[in-house]
Every structure is written in structure tokens, then in C-alpha cells.
Design an enzyme around this catalytic site. Structure first.
Site, PDB file in Angstrom:
ATOM      1  N   MET A   1      36.002  34.139  42.583  1.00 61.19           N
ATOM      2  CA  MET A   1      35.576  34.163  43.992  1.00 61.19           C
ATOM      3  C   MET A   1      34.164  34.700  44.071  1.00 61.19           C
ATOM      4  SD  MET A   1      37.376  35.987  47.262  1.00 61.19           S
ATOM      5  CE  MET A   1      38.507  34.628  47.460  1.00 61.19           C
ATOM      6  N   GLY A  17      34.009  32.041  41.000  1.00 60.95           N
ATOM      7  CA  GLY A  17      34.880  32.527  39.938  1.00 60.95           C
ATOM      8  C   GLY A  17      36.098  33.253  40.450  1.00 60.95           C
ATOM      9  N   THR A  18      37.262  32.787  40.052  1.00 62.14           N
ATOM     10  CA  THR A  18      38.510  33.477  40.380  1.00 62.14           C
ATOM     11  C   THR A  18      39.650  32.755  39.677  1.00 62.14           C
ATOM     12  OG1 THR A  18      39.805  34.415  42.200  1.00 62.14           O
ATOM     13  CG2 THR A  18      39.146  32.132  42.410  1.00 62.14           C
ATOM     14  N   THR A  19      40.809  33.348  39.685  1.00 63.27           N
ATOM     15  CA  THR A  19      42.026  32.671  39.232  1.00 63.27           C
ATOM     16  C   THR A  19      43.144  33.018  40.204  1.00 63.27           C
ATOM     17  OG1 THR A  19      41.364  32.863  36.906  1.00 63.27           O
ATOM     18  CG2 THR A  19      43.665  32.313  37.350  1.00 63.27           C
ATOM     19  N   LYS A  50      42.999  39.363  46.447  1.00 59.73           N
ATOM     20  CA  LYS A  50      42.798  38.014  46.970  1.00 59.73           C
ATOM     21  C   LYS A  50      44.088  37.397  47.508  1.00 59.73           C
ATOM     22  CE  LYS A  50      39.255  37.551  43.430  1.00 59.73           C
ATOM     23  NZ  LYS A  50      38.834  36.845  42.197  1.00 59.73           N
TER      24      LYS A  50
END
Length: 216
Positions: A1, A17-19, A50
Site C-alpha cells: 500500500m 506495495g501490500t499483500t 489494512k
């Protein structure tokens, strides 16, 4: 993110960027996310949750621009509160996902965000919905963010229908750990939310408590 909106001139080209991940089990769902917020190559927040509540038993997992994703979540949460008062009962998960889809599609040129909506309702039990640029699709599991590209093979190989709640929690934990170890824009701690007819269980797993994976 990422920290800013991808539509702002100053943040053009920044990596998102995040998962994030969500999976159904018999009677509920498990959502998970990493906690790193990045702006290009810089980490601007190491611990951001998140997994955002939309209603009592409906959550969403956020990816994309942090500001855009949080704004969508707040708008949908407000609309669901009003809707639940009007109908006199808790909203359906599909209703929440439809609201997210509608906002995402209407403002697709202005917003940079992808939300996975998951939760439990009285009609269909545990459900997971992918909502991206007008898409609304119920899935047994869904992954998103930059880290998802590193784990598609893993989740396809490890997913099994009719997994128990505990197996789904371990599946989510393993997926996040694997993505965080390979994606430089994912990291920090792992947040998990488990939702069923009994309520919501939240859990935070520190980085040194995550399972480890090693290259052969």
C-alpha cells in the site's frame, strides 16, 4: 500500500506495495494483511492495519493508495450503517461488496485502490468478494497487492476446499509470511481477522513469530 494517491502528480509512478488475502471456511471467513505502507522505495509506516471494518461482521482488506482505500471504506461503512437502520437488520456481505464496486467503478479514473470484501451474514454465511474496476465476483479465496504476484503458485497449490477455520488461519498466515519475505513493499506484522456467526476475532502476529520459508 502506498502513502499517497497515485493520481497526484507528485506520487506518479510510485509502487503500490501490500499483500492482502481473504478465504472462506464453512461458517465464516479469514482475512489477512501485512502492515507496511510504502512510498516508492521508502517505508513511511511500518504498522498499519489494512483490515478495515465496514459493519459488525463485514470487513475489507485495503490495497493501493492508502488515502483512496480508506476513503472508500469510510464511505461504505457510513452507507451500510444508514442501510441497516432503514431495513432494521444487519446488511448482507454482497450489499457491502456492491457498494465498494460501485464507488470503485464510478471513480476509477480518480481513485487507485482495490478492496477485498469479506464477512458473514444470515443468508449466505461466510463470503469473499473481489471488487476491482467494476468487477464483483465471489471467490473461495482472493489475494491482492504487490505481494500477491509472489504467492499465486503457493495459494493455488495449498488451497483445499472445505478447510477448517484453523486451517484457513494457517493458510493466510503462511501466505502472508511468504509474500512478506519476497516482496520488498510488503512487511511488518501480519494482521488476521476471523469472522463467523459468533462474532469477530482479531489477531496480530509479530514478524519474528511468522513461519519462515527458505529457498532450496
Amino acid at each position: 500500500m502506498q502513502g499517497g494517491s497515485a493520481c497526484d502528480g507528485g506520487s506518479k509512478g510510485l509502487k503500490m506495495g501490500t499483500t492482502i488475502i481473504a478465504i472462506e471456511f464453512d461458517g465464516g471467513v479469514v482475512l489477512g494483511s501485512d502492515s507496511r505502507v510504502s512510498a516508492g522505495e521508502s517505508v513511511v509506516n511500518r504498522v498499519m492495519n489494512k483490515l478495515s471494518p465496514l459493519h459488525d461482521k463485514i470487513y475489507c482488506a485495503l490495497s493501493g493508495s492508502a488515502a483512496d482505500a480508506q476513503t472508500i471504506a469510510e464511505i461504505v461503512s457510513y452507507q451500510l450503517d444508514v442501510h441497516s437502520i432503514e431495513v432494521g437488520q444487519d446488511p448482507l456481505v454482497r450489499s457491502a461488496a456492491t457498494l465498494v464496486r460501485n464507488i470503485s467503478y464510478k471513480y476509477k479514473e480518480e481513485l487507485s485502490a482495490h478492496l477485498i470484501v469479506a464477512g458473514w451474514d444470515r443468508r449466505d454465511g461466510g463470503q469473499v468478494f473481489a471488487t476491482l474496476n467494476g468487477l464483483l465476483s465471489r471467490q473461495p479465496f482472493a489475494v491482492g497487492g504487490s505481494g500477491s504476484f509472489y504467492v499465486y503458485g503457493f495459494v493455488d497449490a495449498e488451497y483445499k476446499p472445505s478447510m477448517t477455520k484453523e486451517e484457513c488461519q494457517q493458510f493466510v498466515t503462511n501466505t502472508l509470511s511468504l509474500a512478506m519475505s519476497r516482496d520488498g513493499s510488503s512487511g511488518g506484522v501480519a494482521f488476521l481477522v476471523t469472522i463467523d456467526d459468533k462474532g469477530v476475532e482479531e489477531k496480530c502476529i509479530l514478524g519474528n513469530q511468522l513461519p519462515t520459508f527458505h529457498d532450496p
